[in-house]
Design an enzyme around this catalytic site. Structure first.
Site, PDB file in Angstrom:
ATOM      1  N   HIS A  48       0.812  -1.226   0.000  1.00  0.00           N
ATOM      2  CA  HIS A  48       0.000   0.000   0.000  1.00  0.00           C
ATOM      3  C   HIS A  48       0.850   1.285   0.000  1.00  0.00           C
ATOM      4  O   HIS A  48       0.725   2.106  -0.922  1.00  0.00           O
ATOM      5  CB  HIS A  48      -1.001  -0.036   1.155  1.00  0.00           C
ATOM      6  CG  HIS A  48      -1.765   1.231   1.340  1.00  0.00           C
ATOM      7  ND1 HIS A  48      -2.603   1.748   0.364  1.00  0.00           N
ATOM      8  CD2 HIS A  48      -1.801   2.116   2.362  1.00  0.00           C
ATOM      9  CE1 HIS A  48      -3.128   2.886   0.803  1.00  0.00           C
ATOM     10  NE2 HIS A  48      -2.662   3.133   2.000  1.00  0.00           N
ATOM     11  N   HIS A  72       3.035   7.325   5.300  1.00  0.00           N
ATOM     12  CA  HIS A  72       1.797   8.015   5.687  1.00  0.00           C
ATOM     13  C   HIS A  72       0.950   7.257   6.712  1.00  0.00           C
ATOM     14  O   HIS A  72       0.205   7.873   7.461  1.00  0.00           O
ATOM     15  CB  HIS A  72       0.962   8.374   4.451  1.00  0.00           C
ATOM     16  CG  HIS A  72       0.177   7.238   3.868  1.00  0.00           C
ATOM     17  ND1 HIS A  72       0.695   6.356   2.963  1.00  0.00           N
ATOM     18  CD2 HIS A  72      -1.103   6.826   4.088  1.00  0.00           C
ATOM     19  CE1 HIS A  72      -0.214   5.463   2.642  1.00  0.00           C
ATOM     20  NE2 HIS A  72      -1.321   5.717   3.310  1.00  0.00           N
ATOM     21  N   GLU A  76      -0.329   6.245  12.292  1.00  0.00           N
ATOM     22  CA  GLU A  76      -1.703   5.783  12.466  1.00  0.00           C
ATOM     23  C   GLU A  76      -1.772   4.295  12.831  1.00  0.00           C
ATOM     24  O   GLU A  76      -2.508   3.900  13.727  1.00  0.00           O
ATOM     25  CB  GLU A  76      -2.447   6.026  11.143  1.00  0.00           C
ATOM     26  CG  GLU A  76      -3.838   5.465  11.068  1.00  0.00           C
ATOM     27  CD  GLU A  76      -4.882   6.436  11.590  1.00  0.00           C
ATOM     28  OE1 GLU A  76      -4.482   7.543  11.979  1.00  0.00           O
ATOM     29  OE2 GLU A  76      -6.057   6.060  11.621  1.00  0.00           O
ATOM     30  N   ASP A  77      -0.989   3.476  12.162  1.00  0.00           N
ATOM     31  CA  ASP A  77      -1.192   2.016  12.223  1.00  0.00           C
ATOM     32  C   ASP A  77      -0.062   1.230  12.886  1.00  0.00           C
ATOM     33  O   ASP A  77      -0.131   0.002  12.947  1.00  0.00           O
ATOM     34  CB  ASP A  77      -1.399   1.447  10.806  1.00  0.00           C
ATOM     35  CG  ASP A  77      -2.709   1.906  10.193  1.00  0.00           C
ATOM     36  OD1 ASP A  77      -3.593   2.331  10.966  1.00  0.00           O
ATOM     37  OD2 ASP A  77      -2.845   1.848   8.961  1.00  0.00           O
ATOM     38  N   ASP A 139      -3.469   8.186  -1.584  1.00  0.00           N
ATOM     39  CA  ASP A 139      -3.903   7.154  -0.642  1.00  0.00           C
ATOM     40  C   ASP A 139      -5.299   6.657  -1.016  1.00  0.00           C
ATOM     41  O   ASP A 139      -5.568   5.462  -1.124  1.00  0.00           O
ATOM     42  CB  ASP A 139      -3.895   7.776   0.765  1.00  0.00           C
ATOM     43  CG  ASP A 139      -4.355   6.809   1.841  1.00  0.00           C
ATOM     44  OD1 ASP A 139      -4.006   5.625   1.766  1.00  0.00           O
ATOM     45  OD2 ASP A 139      -5.054   7.274   2.775  1.00  0.00           O
ATOM     46  N   ASP A 259     -23.928  10.188 -29.127  1.00  0.00           N
ATOM     47  CA  ASP A 259     -23.971  11.008 -27.924  1.00  0.00           C
ATOM     48  C   ASP A 259     -22.861  10.657 -26.935  1.00  0.00           C
ATOM     49  O   ASP A 259     -22.666  11.346 -25.961  1.00  0.00           O
ATOM     50  CB  ASP A 259     -25.323  10.809 -27.223  1.00  0.00           C
ATOM     51  CG  ASP A 259     -26.197  12.024 -27.385  1.00  0.00           C
ATOM     52  OD1 ASP A 259     -25.772  12.939 -28.112  1.00  0.00           O
ATOM     53  OD2 ASP A 259     -27.278  12.061 -26.793  1.00  0.00           O
TER      54      ASP A 259
END
Ligand code: MN
Length: 330
Positions: A48, A72, A76-77, A139, A259
């Protein structure tokens, strides 16, 4: 899986003096602290932050931003603290990671969903530095690309939030390719049946559409060349999401196949060439009343400049045409 060397090679192409050592250290660090963690796909979590870094490289951003992209999710994790990031990677990287951590703590509830505009403004205000927003968008893009690993209800929530917040945000920032991809991924998640039907229908008439595109291009090329204008003309299929929106609006099916095509004329030279080309287009095919927009004289708030018109083209079919200079296109 994206490898560190791929990222390094691509950064060096546009930024030969970039701080590769910083990127290398950020990579080693994020690999270490995320070790043992998995994505819902069952792949190592490290994929990730690397993919997020890859998106930032696509946007040709600097080494500090790419390093922050790799880091990043660490505060947080994992057990990492902002102080540790500061000590190891310096003030700038720590500032960006801290900003991202703060943003991720703001919960987006359904009550707030009704005030998406306010939420968007709050995100922008909290970001202080545009690089925080760019990392946040990268992200979100990778999360949207891997949305199919989530449960349906969770995927719907994320897709709706993306449409409410991140599509308008990327549009406002003028990152058109990201806006299109986010919108397309959200649309596929929220309306899978319509997407299947649209794609089948579009595939069936592919040859017919290509013929129409070639015919229109041929006419335009001759007329512009005769007038001494140098132009690059492309015809493309409109985005699924916008085709669908149009069908809902008009209450029609896909039988009006033309269209779904839009043309773009990118002209060498200055603004005068664009207005000249517009005059030629309107002399070949009559414009549809009320559909002309001059975003050159009145640019959009994100700086976008072009002329937009809809004309009655061959076989009486309406077609949209955008005209702009090379510089505006860039
Ligand atoms: Mn993330």
């Amino acid at each position: 899986m994206l490898r560190f060397n791929d990222i390094a090679d691509r950064v060096l192409e546009y930024d030969p003096d970039c701080d590769l050592a910083l990127l290398q250290r950020a990579y080693v660090y994020t690999a270490k602290v995320h070790e043992g963690q998995e994505r819902l796909s069952g792949e190592p979590y490290l994929i990730h932050p690397l993919e997020v870094a890859g998106v930032l490289v696509d946007m040709r951003l600097d080494a500090v931003t790419i390093a922050a992209g790799m880091l990043h999710d660490t505060v947080e994790d994992t057990l990492t603290t902002v102080d540790e990031i500061k000590r190891l990677f310096g003030e700038d990287v720590a500032f960006l990671v801290e900003g991202l951590t703060k943003i991720s703590k703001v919960e987006f509830s359904s009550a707030q969903a009704r005030m998406a505009e306010n939420f968007r403004k709050m995100l922008v205000a909290m970001s202080q530095d545009i690089r925080i927003l760019l990392i946040k968008l990268a992200d979100r893009l990778h999360n949207m690309r891997t949305l199919h690993f989530l449960s349906e209800s969770k995927a719907h929530r994320v897709a709706t939030e993306t449409l409410d917040i991140y599509v308008p945000l990327s549009h406002r920032l003028g990152i058109h390719w990201m806006k299109r991809e986010l919108e397309d991924l959200a649309f596929r998640t929220l309306h899978p049946d319509e997407v299947d039907e649209l794609e089948q229908n579009l595939r069936g008439r592919h040859a017919e559409r290509q013929e129409y595109i070639d015919e229109v291009r041929g006419i335009l090329e001759v007329r512009l060349r005769d007038a001494g204008l140098e132009a690059d003309i492309t015809g493309r299929l409109k985005d699924l999401a916008s085709i669908h929106a149009k069908m809902v609006r008009q209450g029609t099916g896909l039988d009006k196949i033309y269209d779904v095509i839009a043309f773009r004329i990118v002209l060498a030279g200055d603004t005068g060439a664009v207005y000249h080309a517009l005059g030629l287009v309107h002399s070949i095919w009559p414009p549809v009343s009320g559909r002309f927009k001059d975003y050159i004289a009145l640019p959009k708030s994100n700086g976008y400049q072009s002329l937009h018109t809809t004309v009655i083209g061959p076989y009486g079919e309406r077609m949209e045409i955008q005209l702009r200079t090379d510089a505006m296109h860039m």
